[in-house]
Design an enzyme around this catalytic site. Structure first.
Site, PDB file in Angstrom:
ATOM      1  N   ARG A 178       0.807  -1.219   0.000  1.00 18.17           N
ATOM      2  CA  ARG A 178       0.000   0.000   0.000  1.00 18.17           C
ATOM      3  C   ARG A 178       0.845   1.277   0.000  1.00 18.17           C
ATOM      4  NH1 ARG A 178      -2.420  -3.515  -1.495  1.00 18.17           N
ATOM      5  NH2 ARG A 178      -4.343  -4.414  -0.713  1.00 18.17           N
ATOM      6  N   SER A 200     -11.357   0.238   2.814  1.00 18.25           N
ATOM      7  CA  SER A 200     -10.677  -0.185   4.041  1.00 18.25           C
ATOM      8  C   SER A 200     -10.024   1.014   4.719  1.00 18.25           C
ATOM      9  CB  SER A 200      -9.620  -1.241   3.735  1.00 18.25           C
ATOM     10  OG  SER A 200     -10.212  -2.414   3.218  1.00 18.25           O
ATOM     11  N   GLU A 206      -4.929   3.236   6.463  1.00 22.29           N
ATOM     12  CA  GLU A 206      -4.730   3.192   5.019  1.00 22.29           C
ATOM     13  C   GLU A 206      -5.292   4.460   4.389  1.00 22.29           C
ATOM     14  OE1 GLU A 206      -6.277   0.353   1.370  1.00 22.29           O
ATOM     15  OE2 GLU A 206      -5.583  -0.593   3.212  1.00 22.29           O
TER      16      GLU A 206
END
Length: 304
Positions: free
Chosen positions: A172, A221, A291
């Site tokens: 990520r 998310s 995130e």
């Protein structure tokens, strides 16, 4: 342009004090001082050349994976969704995709054209530019597994192409030089019968619909998965499903989603993020890493 120099010949759309709640998937966020939708890459380059070096810039796709605080964003937002969303499939099967192209649209078109390998992108609620920046992934696939080459643009409007292998890519995150942004990607695909690819996408979306909250605004998310574990499992193990702060709620369907019940503020959502992190840390000893990217200034009710 409120003190900024406007280049002659711009063909895009410039808005002032544009509410970012209209452009984020959580449907919250204060106004941007300036909001620019470029007509194309040449127009974007001209616009960037007219900005002073110190002008803050925020690049915005579909507004997922992003929390804009209630006080809004100082500086300029560059809006890419749709306006920089071109796509074509080259003779060798390579896909050329603009940064403003929705990942789901990319996946569906590839499947329709008999090209496979990008079906997982149907489950990413953002644009190609965001997927490149974050190495977005879903259902076992990650963006940079498919990147052949990218094109970047800098603050002076200069564009350059670089091979995908020249970037440091992690979970990520992708190392990107300060003052440069992804504008185009060339992605590898494989031959796959149309019916097979479309069936894979239907299955992925059905799985997503059965496990994720689809009826309320969210950002996707909220937290990264810790090594060897899942953020959703940790949050649920601490009994936090259904936890609320104002109009924000930890989803009862998927614990790594925070939903806007209809009247949430960005401050509600941010407070809930901090509360979830605190309780998981106290309950498990694990520090969850967001995130979602939090930007902008707090609203008056928080700042005071």
């Amino acid at each position: 342009m409120n003190g900024l120099r406007v280049e002659r010949g711009l063909r895009g759309r410039l808005l002032h004090d544009e509410p970012l709640s209209r452009h984020t998937s959580w449907r919250v966020g204060g106004p941007a001082d300036r909001y620019y939708e470029p007509a194309d890459l040449e127009d974007l380059a001209l616009f960037l050349r007219g900005l002073p070096p110190e002008e803050p810039l925020l690049w915005l796709g579909l507004g997922s994976n992003l929390l804009v605080r209630d006080g809004g964003v100082r500086g300029t937002v560059i809006a890419t969704a749709g306006v920089l969303g071109g796509m074509r499939i080259l003779a060798d099967g390579t896909v050329e995709a603009g940064c403003g192209l929705a990942c789901a649209q990319l996946a569906r078109r590839c499947a329709r054209e008999g090209r496979g390998g990008l079906e997982f992108m149907a489950g990413i609620p953002g644009t190609v530019g965001g997927a490149l920046r974050l190495n977005a992934g879903a259902h076992g696939g990650e963006t940079w597994q498919r990147v052949i080459e990218v094109e970047l643009i800098d603050r002076s409007g200069e564009r350059q192409r670089r091979p995908g292998t020249s970037f440091e890519v992690g979970y990520r995150e992708v190392a990107l030089p300060q003052g440069q942004w992804f504008v185009t990607a060339w992605l590898r695909t494989d031959p796959r019968p149309r019916e097979e690819g479309e069936a894979m996408i239907r299955e992925l979306l059905a799985r997503r619909g059965s496990s994720q909250p689809m009826g309320r605004p969210s950002c996707g998310s909220v937290f990264r998965n810790p090594p060897g574990d899942h953020a959703a499992r940790l949050i649920e193990s601490c009994g936090l499903k259904g936890l609320r702060r104002g109009g924000a709620e930890v989803s009862t369907r998927h614990a790594n989603f925070i939903i806007n019940r209809g009247d949430a503020t960005a401050a509600d959502i941010e407070a809930l993020i901090h509360e979830v992190r605190r309780r998981v840390r106290e309950g498990t000893g694990i520090e969850l890493v967001p995130e979602v990217h939090i930007v902008g200034e707090a609203g008056p009710e928080v700042a005071s």
